[in-house]
Motif scaffolding. Structure first.
Motif, short mmCIF file in Angstrom:
data_model
loop_
_atom_site.label_atom_id
_atom_site.label_comp_id
_atom_site.label_asym_id
_atom_site.label_seq_id
_atom_site.Cartn_x
_atom_site.Cartn_y
_atom_site.Cartn_z
N TYR A 128 6.92 10.82 4.74
CA TYR A 128 5.55 10.25 4.13
C TYR A 128 5.58 9.07 3.44
N GLY A 129 5.71 8.03 3.93
CA GLY A 129 6.44 6.50 4.13
C GLY A 129 4.39 6.39 2.55
N GLY A 130 3.62 6.39 2.78
CA GLY A 130 2.82 5.92 1.85
C GLY A 130 1.82 7.11 1.20
N TRP A 131 1.06 6.86 0.11
CA TRP A 131 0.28 7.59 -0.37
C TRP A 131 -0.78 7.24 -0.87
N SER A 132 -2.29 7.50 -1.20
CA SER A 132 -2.90 6.40 -0.87
C SER A 132 -4.39 7.65 -1.96
N GLN A 133 -5.57 7.64 -2.35
CA GLN A 133 -6.57 8.37 -2.81
C GLN A 133 -7.63 7.55 -2.48
N LYS A 134 -8.21 8.70 -3.02
CA LYS A 134 -10.05 7.91 -2.72
C LYS A 134 -10.51 8.47 -3.56
N PRO A 135 -11.22 7.46 -5.31
CA PRO A 135 -11.60 8.15 -6.34
C PRO A 135 -13.76 8.83 -5.75
N SER A 136 -14.18 9.94 -6.54
CA SER A 136 -15.26 10.45 -6.28
C SER A 136 -15.81 8.72 -7.29
N THR A 137 -17.48 8.49 -6.59
CA THR A 137 -18.09 7.91 -6.85
C THR A 137 -19.42 8.49 -6.33
N THR A 138 -20.80 7.71 -7.21
CA THR A 138 -22.03 7.76 -5.76
C THR A 138 -22.27 7.12 -4.84
N ASN A 139 -21.06 5.95 -5.18
CA ASN A 139 -21.12 5.77 -4.01
C ASN A 139 -20.13 6.41 -2.93
N THR A 140 -21.16 5.75 -1.12
CA THR A 140 -19.92 6.08 0.10
C THR A 140 -18.86 5.17 0.59
N THR A 145 -5.07 5.64 4.15
CA THR A 145 -2.97 5.05 4.17
C THR A 145 -2.15 4.93 5.06
N SER A 146 -0.82 4.64 5.25
CA SER A 146 0.16 4.37 6.45
C SER A 146 1.53 4.22 5.76
N SER A 147 2.16 4.25 7.03
CA SER A 147 3.95 4.53 6.52
C SER A 147 3.91 4.36 7.46
N SER A 148 5.64 3.35 7.19
CA SER A 148 6.16 3.35 8.45
C SER A 148 7.58 3.53 8.09
N ILE A 149 8.57 3.60 8.95
CA ILE A 149 10.40 4.14 8.99
C ILE A 149 10.77 3.71 9.95
N ILE A 150 12.14 3.13 9.17
CA ILE A 150 12.58 3.25 10.74
C ILE A 150 13.54 4.61 10.35
N MET A 151 13.76 5.04 11.57
CA MET A 151 15.21 6.37 11.48
C MET A 151 16.20 6.47 12.88
N TYR A 152 17.94 6.96 12.50
CA TYR A 152 18.19 6.90 13.68
C TYR A 152 17.63 8.78 14.53
N LEU A 153 17.27 8.95 15.56
CA LEU A 153 17.42 9.78 16.94
C LEU A 153 17.88 9.63 17.74
#
Length: 188
Positions: A128-140, A145-153
């Motif tokens: 998981y390259g990126g974490w985010s959260q979404k607050p609870s509000t009275t408005n919608t 979130t996004s992630s990027s990774i370079i890996m050897y395969l």
């Protein structure tokens, strides 16, 4: 080399290619698959595996860490992404870059964590390259979130897409992958 007047020469560990007229082409194959083409005009045309897939419609994502398979496709250069299994299988060894984006429908619901990433060969933890959260509000509000990774395969290794949500939520799909997507490309 192919073409009228084409020639080649070897000096130590160097191979020389040339042509007087016509088009000289040098093709490099690995296991019967064209990997690189050198042309007389200097252009190279590598077999550059890449794909871009997305969910064709919005759907409810479950809470927890889960594997997802996307059915929409913007491109898949050599059919390495399998829409049934959700696996991208490396046709050749190398360094690959994977980009993942996750968008959630607007709501007032709190999401304490939102993650997206890839898992290699069906074992270990997803990257998981990126974490985010979404607050609870009275408005919608939307969540993203996004992630990027370079890996050897190695040739035959595969990656799968995983998302982790703190609770069930509507994941935005469709729109040619403008919201939620999974992409990859061989770098070298």
């Amino acid at each position: 080399a192919v073409g009228t007047g084409a020639f080649y020469g070897i000096n130590g560990d160097t191979i020389y290619l040339g042509g007087h007229t016509g088009t000289a082409v040098f093709n490099h194959y690995v296991n019967g698959s064209l990997q690189l083409q050198l042309r007389a005009n200097g252009n190279t045309q590598p077999n550059q595996p890449s794909f871009f897939c997305y969910p064709s419609v919005s759907f409810n994502g479950s809470s927890g860490s889960n594997k997802y398979t996307f059915d929409g496709e913007a491109h898949d250069s050599n059919n390495e992404y399998n829409h049934v299994t959700g696996k991208f299988t490396a046709p050749t060894a190398g360094r690959y870059m994977f980009l993942c984006d996750l968008s959630l429908q607007s709501s007032t619901t709190e999401m304490t964590y939102i993650g997206i990433g890839v898992r290699k060969n069906g074992s270990g933890s997803p990257y998981y390259g990126g974490w985010s959260q979404k607050p609870s509000t009275t408005n919608t509000h939307y969540g993203q979130t996004s992630s990027s990774i370079i890996m050897y395969l190695a040739q035959g290794d595969y990656v799968e897409l995983y998302m982790e949500l703190s609770s069930t939520h509507l994941i935005l799909g469709g729109n040619s992958g403008a919201y939620t997507r999974f992409c990859g490309q061989l770098l070298s």
